[in-house]
Structures are given as C-alpha cells and as structure tokens.
Design a protein around this motif. Structure first.
Motif, short mmCIF file in Angstrom:
data_model
loop_
_atom_site.label_atom_id
_atom_site.label_comp_id
_atom_site.label_asym_id
_atom_site.label_seq_id
_atom_site.Cartn_x
_atom_site.Cartn_y
_atom_site.Cartn_z
N LEU A 1 0.84 -1.19 0.00
CA LEU A 1 0.00 0.00 0.00
C LEU A 1 0.88 1.24 0.00
O LEU A 1 1.93 1.27 0.65
CB LEU A 1 -0.92 0.04 1.22
CG LEU A 1 -2.28 -0.66 1.12
CD1 LEU A 1 -2.10 -2.17 1.13
CD2 LEU A 1 -3.19 -0.24 2.27
N LYS A 2 0.43 2.27 -0.72
CA LYS A 2 1.15 3.54 -0.77
C LYS A 2 0.21 4.67 -0.39
O LYS A 2 -0.96 4.68 -0.79
CB LYS A 2 1.72 3.77 -2.17
CG LYS A 2 2.74 2.73 -2.62
CD LYS A 2 3.23 3.02 -4.03
CE LYS A 2 4.22 1.96 -4.50
NZ LYS A 2 4.68 2.21 -5.90
N GLY B 1 0.12 14.42 -4.36
CA GLY B 1 0.92 13.87 -5.46
C GLY B 1 2.29 13.40 -5.08
O GLY B 1 3.03 12.92 -5.94
N ILE B 2 2.65 13.49 -3.79
CA ILE B 2 3.99 13.08 -3.33
C ILE B 2 3.82 11.91 -2.38
O ILE B 2 3.04 11.98 -1.42
CB ILE B 2 4.72 14.24 -2.62
CG1 ILE B 2 4.87 15.43 -3.59
CG2 ILE B 2 6.08 13.78 -2.12
CD1 ILE B 2 5.45 16.66 -2.94
N GLN B 3 4.54 10.82 -2.64
CA GLN B 3 4.43 9.65 -1.77
C GLN B 3 4.97 9.99 -0.39
O GLN B 3 6.09 10.45 -0.24
CB GLN B 3 5.20 8.47 -2.35
CG GLN B 3 5.06 7.20 -1.51
CD GLN B 3 5.69 5.99 -2.17
OE1 GLN B 3 5.69 5.87 -3.38
NE2 GLN B 3 6.23 5.08 -1.37
N SER B 4 4.14 9.76 0.62
CA SER B 4 4.53 10.10 1.99
C SER B 4 4.53 8.89 2.92
O SER B 4 4.83 9.03 4.10
CB SER B 4 3.61 11.17 2.55
OG SER B 4 2.27 10.70 2.59
N GLY B 5 4.19 7.71 2.40
CA GLY B 5 4.19 6.52 3.24
C GLY B 5 3.97 5.28 2.40
O GLY B 5 3.40 5.32 1.32
N ALA B 6 4.47 4.16 2.89
CA ALA B 6 4.30 2.88 2.22
C ALA B 6 4.36 1.78 3.26
O ALA B 6 4.94 1.94 4.34
CB ALA B 6 5.37 2.67 1.14
N LYS C 1 -4.75 16.58 -0.62
CA LYS C 1 -5.32 15.44 -1.34
C LYS C 1 -4.52 14.18 -1.01
O LYS C 1 -3.36 14.06 -1.42
CB LYS C 1 -5.31 15.69 -2.85
CG LYS C 1 -6.09 16.93 -3.28
CD LYS C 1 -5.98 17.16 -4.77
CE LYS C 1 -6.77 18.40 -5.20
NZ LYS C 1 -6.66 18.64 -6.66
N ALA C 2 -5.13 13.27 -0.26
CA ALA C 2 -4.47 12.02 0.13
C ALA C 2 -5.06 10.87 -0.69
O ALA C 2 -6.27 10.75 -0.81
CB ALA C 2 -4.66 11.76 1.63
N THR C 3 -4.18 10.03 -1.23
CA THR C 3 -4.59 8.90 -2.05
C THR C 3 -3.92 7.63 -1.54
O THR C 3 -2.69 7.60 -1.36
CB THR C 3 -4.22 9.10 -3.52
OG1 THR C 3 -4.79 10.32 -3.99
CG2 THR C 3 -4.72 7.95 -4.38
N ILE C 4 -4.70 6.60 -1.28
CA ILE C 4 -4.19 5.28 -0.90
C ILE C 4 -4.30 4.39 -2.14
O ILE C 4 -5.39 4.26 -2.71
CB ILE C 4 -4.99 4.68 0.26
CG1 ILE C 4 -4.95 5.64 1.46
CG2 ILE C 4 -4.46 3.31 0.65
CD1 ILE C 4 -6.02 5.36 2.49
N SER C 5 -3.20 3.79 -2.55
CA SER C 5 -3.22 3.01 -3.79
C SER C 5 -2.50 1.69 -3.60
O SER C 5 -1.65 1.53 -2.72
CB SER C 5 -2.55 3.81 -4.93
OG SER C 5 -1.22 4.13 -4.61
N PHE C 6 -2.85 0.72 -4.44
CA PHE C 6 -2.24 -0.61 -4.44
C PHE C 6 -2.53 -1.25 -5.78
O PHE C 6 -3.32 -0.73 -6.59
CB PHE C 6 -2.79 -1.47 -3.29
CG PHE C 6 -4.28 -1.55 -3.24
CD1 PHE C 6 -4.98 -2.53 -3.93
CD2 PHE C 6 -5.02 -0.63 -2.52
CE1 PHE C 6 -6.35 -2.60 -3.91
CE2 PHE C 6 -6.41 -0.68 -2.49
CZ PHE C 6 -7.08 -1.67 -3.19
N ASP D 1 -11.19 -0.21 -8.21
CA ASP D 1 -11.17 0.28 -6.83
C ASP D 1 -9.78 0.20 -6.21
O ASP D 1 -9.64 0.04 -5.01
CB ASP D 1 -12.17 -0.50 -5.97
CG ASP D 1 -11.99 -2.02 -6.12
OD1 ASP D 1 -11.01 -2.44 -6.76
OD2 ASP D 1 -12.81 -2.77 -5.57
N ASN D 2 -8.75 0.31 -7.05
CA ASN D 2 -7.37 0.22 -6.55
C ASN D 2 -6.85 1.53 -5.98
O ASN D 2 -5.71 1.59 -5.52
CB ASN D 2 -6.43 -0.23 -7.67
CG ASN D 2 -6.57 -1.72 -7.97
OD1 ASN D 2 -7.41 -2.39 -7.39
ND2 ASN D 2 -5.76 -2.22 -8.87
N GLU D 3 -7.67 2.58 -6.01
CA GLU D 3 -7.30 3.86 -5.41
C GLU D 3 -8.43 4.34 -4.52
O GLU D 3 -9.61 4.20 -4.86
CB GLU D 3 -6.98 4.91 -6.48
CG GLU D 3 -5.69 4.62 -7.24
CD GLU D 3 -5.33 5.75 -8.20
OE1 GLU D 3 -4.14 6.05 -8.35
OE2 GLU D 3 -6.27 6.32 -8.80
#
Length: 666
Positions: free
Chosen positions: A259-260, A265-270, A296-301, A309-311
């Motif tokens: 998970l990211k 737009g900047i990755q802040s955790g994984a 704007k926070a986005t969780i993606s995998f 529904d991957n985001e």
C-alpha cells in the motif's frame, strides 16, 4: 420441424432416377460358349448374390444422398420458442456500473460483452422495431424510443458509470416509460448481490422479461473498506495517524499487499499488509506535522483483474477555523481571549453577558461561559438547548458562584460550592487518557503542575481530565448530547495560576479541537445525496462550483446561514477530488469514492433472480457465456434452430459411402 423453403420438396422426384437405373440395365451383353459350364454356374451363383447386395447398398446411398441434398435446399428448422412480431417495442437495460469492468471467461470485459449483446439483439428484430436503451445514468436518451441506427450510435457512447442501481430502481424506471403495446425487456447485468438490492417479488406480467447474466471468471478483489484519522479533532500542524482498513473479498489469503499513501501527489508513506480471505486487515500511516490547508491524500495498491477500486481518495482539510464564543461579565481582556487569539486556527468573539446575541450560539463550535456568578434563565435555556444539539460548553465559574443557577445550566444535582481551602497542586495528567494524546513529547513524572483552590464541587469523578492531589476533580467533561466541560476554579490569581501555566494552552487547544464540528467529511461515496458545508463568508447569489480536473459542475444547492447544502450530482461526478470554488476562490476540498458495495463481486445466477422475482413464465434466462454463444442462442429463440448444415453433412456422408462401396466392395 419446419422448412423455410418447402417448395424445394418437389425436387424429391429425382429419387426416381437411381431406381430406374437400378431396375433397367441398358448395357448390351455378350454371349460366350463353353463346353462345360458346371463350375462357372457355381461361381455365377455365388457372385450374383454379393453383387446384388452391393447394388442395393449403392442404390440406398445414392437415394439418401439425393434426399438430404434436397432437404438441405429446403432449409429445415426447429421452430423458434419466441416469434418475431411487427411493431415491436424493446426495452434494453445495460448495467454499466464499475463492476462490469471485470472480465468474463473469454477475457472480454463485461461492459463490452453487454454492448455486443445489444448489437446482436437489434440486428435480429424487424426494421420497424423501436428500442429504448436504459443505463445506470438514467441519461436523457433513455426517455424516448430509438431506431436501430440510433441505438447502434448510442452504443459507441456507453462508458462505465460510478452510479449503482438497485433492481427496484430499474423496474420503477421501466414502469415510468410504460406503453400500452406489448413489449420485451432485455436485462443485461452482472446481477451483483451487494448492489441489486431487494428483488421485486413479481415483474410486470404484460411484458416478457429476458435476463442476460454477465458471468465473470472466478476472481478475488481487494479494496479499502474505510479510512479515518486517529484524532479527527486535531488542529492543523498536529501529529496524527491515518488508519486504513483493507478488505479481501476473495477465497484466498493475500500476503504482502503493498500500500502507498500519497499526499498532494507526493508519496509520503508505504507499507505491506496481509489480508485473510473474506476478512479485513488494518494498517496505519503517520501523517507528518505541519500539514495545513487542503490536502489530497490517495491510498493506492495493485490488484488484478478487478482494478476500478485500486485507489481510495481522502481529503485532509485543515482550513476550517474553530469558532469560539466567550460570554463574560464585562468587556475586559481575558485569558480565554489570549489563548484563542491565533487567527489562523481560531475565530474568536467575546461578548459581555448583557450584550450577547443568542443567535450566535448556532454558529459556535465552543462556547466559554467565563466568570459569571449567575446565569439568567433565558441564557440558561439557550445554552442547554445548544448543548443538547451537539454543542460544546466550557464553564469557568466566578469567584462567588450562584449554585442554583449553575445547577440549572449543568444539570448536575450534586453541584455545590466548594469549601474554602488553600490552593493545592494539581496531580500530573493521566498520559493514557486520549485527551492528552500527542500533547506531551516526554511523559515525565516530575512535571511541574499549577495550583488551584476550587470554587465548585461536583463530587468524585474518576474520569476527570485533571485532578488535584487529593483526587478531587479540577476539570471534567460530561456528555449531554454535546460536551459540557466544567472547571472548578475561577480565572483569578486568588484561586489558581492554571491560566498562567504552560499546561493551559494545550488543554484549552484540545478542548476547542474536540468541540470542532467539521461538517465536511474526509470522503463521500457516490451513493450519497447531500453534502453539508459550513463556510465563514457566503456571497449571496453566487453559486458554489465543483471543479475536478477539466470538469466544472454547478450542483443544486441551498444556503442557510453559514451552511450550504449541496446535492451530489452523481451522474456528473466521478471518484476523485473536487475543489469547492466560490467565484475564483477555492473554499474547500471534497473527495468522492465508489460505494464499497460495488467492490463485492459475488453474483446471483439467472435462476436465482427468476426464482426471487416470482418465477413466472414471462421470465426467461439467457445462459450464454460469450458473445458468439449469445448470438447463437438469441437466433435459436427467435429464428429457430437451423438444421440445413446437418442435412448437408449427411448428404456428403452418403456420397462418400457410395464412393467407398464402389471402390472397395467387390
């Protein structure tokens, strides 16, 4: 069995030709004389019997060859179950929800297969047939009947929709488009259990209902079930934790799912997470301090083959100011005014008790009643109503409080004046209390504490936020629909130095943060209908706009005071982020996600839907699992089953049989 061209049966007369040839031998014979023909007679008798059998078999093969050849030109068919009629009206419902992006057994997307199915349907019926195409969007084109050419053109415009529809909604929509003519309804859908809703107990018996299930290949799906802040009342810049729950809808465990978390737009955790089959697992992401404004926070995998529904989108809004209203005995500056003087975080307004407008209570997150010995009945009634409706009140008593009036306000029957005593040091805070979470960097037992002498006593309170050394409460919180905070001492140096201590600021900040009524949620689902926003300044007659990417939408809205109620234009918005814009100013940020029910891929079979819909004879099911199979099945139902191919094969078979008999049978 019927014939499309029965006139060709007259050609069966050709069967007489092989018979005539067999009966009459036109070859001239030659007579040969022998001295003794006894042995020849024996050979002739034996050979004649074999030749006679050979001739009969050849004759039968020729007759059957000619028979099936004639039958082929007659084009035999098994009659159709359903007959095509003129002046037909056809209702076509195509489910274009996001779940239709999954693949069938032949690797074709469900939506693409549905479009092909409709193409097969309109190519089958007579040219004067009229069609009505309905999708989940309930678009304007579904309000009128179309020709075949218009339907084919509309099929090129069909796209996946974020809107899910229950079966009852679709049935109601079809009934609204009612017609007195006999009609047929083709229902093309994946019949998803989670979104189909309650299946109507019966369908209109005047119509023929054809269920066309889109059956997907066996699959599993991973999606974000929910996400929330560990401390939803944290003010801007405070450390916080984002908790994410991930759900596995499949029949196998998922190990090490990556998970990211990206913010602006900047990755802040994984991180990685193991999700059990048919289960939920939780993970956390630390949010960096210093976040402010709209984020704007986005969780993606990565999850295949279901990827719609991957985001997951999550809005972190730190723009809302906490509205604090202080009611005090005069207009002199107070410690409350000083602590809430940060205009970037708080919107503070202080009023003398004799100059206070009760209408301001509805707009306040926190009301501080400071230094009043007596609260008159009208103000008491307004404050009690404010608390009961979810507001937060901090009561700081005066130096000589009137217990009777404060009892009416606090509704604490045990409230009384505290016995006079020398100021006593407060006990150190309970660091395990959620109220103090992330307040102290070091949890030291030698923390210097303020001193206080109580003016109010409400008895023992084991859940008090702050206590004196003698274990009596100094600051307590009571739930009254909203929150009621009571301080035991007046903000006077003769009673306490708490308002001058370093602990005063974080405690007052935390009270205000917990009182904040942020009506804008971190995310909304596209199944919801209404958004409530609270804005500091609203310009009359200037509508708010939703701006996402290149899309700009002016939704239906209604302003009441400093609140705006916005209708979600679910046919126009998509999952993702939208800025709330007033004229040229961005005043808010909202995030939309698909309803999580759309991610549950379990399906009804056609038989299950038919059984729950009453199982009437007017309900039929197409079982085709591919486009070609559906084309054959619908032709079989409406045109009948053609048999000419089988007749031709039999004709060729008997022709080959004749050749083999002549060649090998001696």
């Amino acid at each position: 069995m019927n014939f499309l061209y029965p006139s060709f049966l007259w050609a069966l007369g050709v069967l007489a030709i092989p018979i005539i040839i067999h009966l009459f031998n036109f070859r001239r014979t030659t007579r040969i004389y022998f001295s003794n023909n006894r042995f020849l007679r024996q050979v002739k008798e034996a050979t004649t019997a074999k030749r006679r059998l050979k001739h009969y078999l050849i004759l039968a093969s020729r007759l059957l060859f000619l028979f099936f050849l004639v039958i082929t030109f007659c084009q035999p068919i098994i009659p159709a179950k359903n007959q095509l009629t003129e002046h037909h009206t056809i209702i076509l419902y195509l489910d274009n929800s996001q779940s239709m992006s999954a693949q069938m057994e032949d690797k074709v997307r469900g939506l693409d297969a549905g479009v092909t199915f409709i193409g097969n349907i309109v190519s089958l019926f007579p040219p004067d047939t009229r069609y009505k195409l309905i999708t989940n969007d309930f678009a304007p084109f579904s309000n009128s009947f179309k020709t075949k050419a218009e339907i084919i053109d509309l099929l090129t415009q069909i796209r996946l929709s974020p809107v899910s529809r229950t079966m009852q909604e679709i049935v109601d929509r079809i009934r609204q488009q009612g017609s007195a003519q006999e009609r047929e309804v083709f229902w093309i859908s994946d019949f998803q259990k989670s979104t189909l809703g309650t299946i109507p107990a019966s369908l209109d018996s005047a119509s023929q209902w054809h269920l066309v299930p889109i059956r997907f290949a066996p699959m599993s799906n991973i999606f974000v079930d929910s996400a929330y802040l560990e401390n939803p009342f944290a003010a801007r810049g405070e450390k916080n934790v984002l908790r994410v729950k991930v759900r596995n809808d499949g029949q196998r465990d998922i190990d090490q799912l990556s998970l990211k978390l990206s913010i602006n737009g900047i990755q802040s955790g994984a991180g990685t997470i193991d999700v059990p089959q048919q289960g939920i697992a939780e993970t956390t992401f630390d949010l960096a301090t210093g976040l402010s404004g709209m984020n704007k926070a986005t969780i993606s995998f990565n999850d295949f083959p279901v990827s719609f529904d991957n985001e997951f989108y999550f809005a972190l809004n730190f723009t809302d100011k906490i509205r604090v209203v202080e009611i005090k005995k005069d207009n002199q500056p107070s410690p409350v005014e000083k602590v809430y003087g940060n205009k970037q975080v708080f919107s503070y307004a202080g009023f003398a008790v004799n100059n206070f407008n009760y209408n301001l209570l509805a707009q306040a997150d926190l009301v501080v009643v400071n230094g009043l010995n007596t609260v008159d009945p009208s103000l008491t009634g307004a404050l009690v109503d404010y608390i009961n409706k979810g507001g937060a009140l901090l009561l700081v008593p005066g130096t000589d409080p009137d217990i009777a009036s404060l009892k009416n306000l606090t509704q604490l029957p045990g409230l009384q004046a505290a016995a006079k005593a020398e100021p006593m040091e407060l006990d150190r805070p309970d660091f395990s209390n959620p109220f103090f979470e992330n307040v102290f960097e070091e949890k030291s037992v030698s923390l210097a504490m303020p001193r206080a002498a109580r003016a109010l006593d409400w008895g023992a309170d084991r859940s008090a936020i702050l206590r004196l050394k003698n274990d009596l409460p100094f600051l307590s919180m009571f739930n009254r629909g909203g929150k009621l905070y009571i301080l035991a001492s007046a903000f006077e140096s003769a009673f306490t130095d708490f308002y001058q201590h370093a602990l005063f600021v974080p405690v007052m900040y935390r009270i205000a943060a917990s009182a904040r009524r942020n009506e804008t949620r971190p995310y909304y689902t596209l199944r919801e209908n209404l958004i409530t926003l609270r804005l500091d300044s609203l310009q009359p007659d200037v509508p708010l706009k939703l701006v996402g990417g290149r899309e700009e939408i002016i939704p239906g809205q209604r302003a009441v005071g400093n609140r705006v109620f916005i209708e979600i234009p679910k046919f126009s918005v998509e999952q993702g982020f939208y800025d709330i814009v007033s004229q040229s100013d961005t005043v808010g940020l909202i995030a939309f996600n698909l309803d999580k029910d759309e991610s549950l891929m379990d399906q009804y079979t056609g038989e299950e839907v038919k059984a729950q819909a009453g199982g009437g004879d007017n309900i039929s099911i197409f079982t085709a699992a591919s486009s070609n199979a559906f084309s054959n099945e619908i032709k079989e139902r409406y045109l009948g089953t053609p048999l000419w191919k089988y007749a031709l094969l039999l004709a060729l078979l008997f022709l080959v049989t004749e050749v083999l008999l002549i060649r090998f049978l001696k």
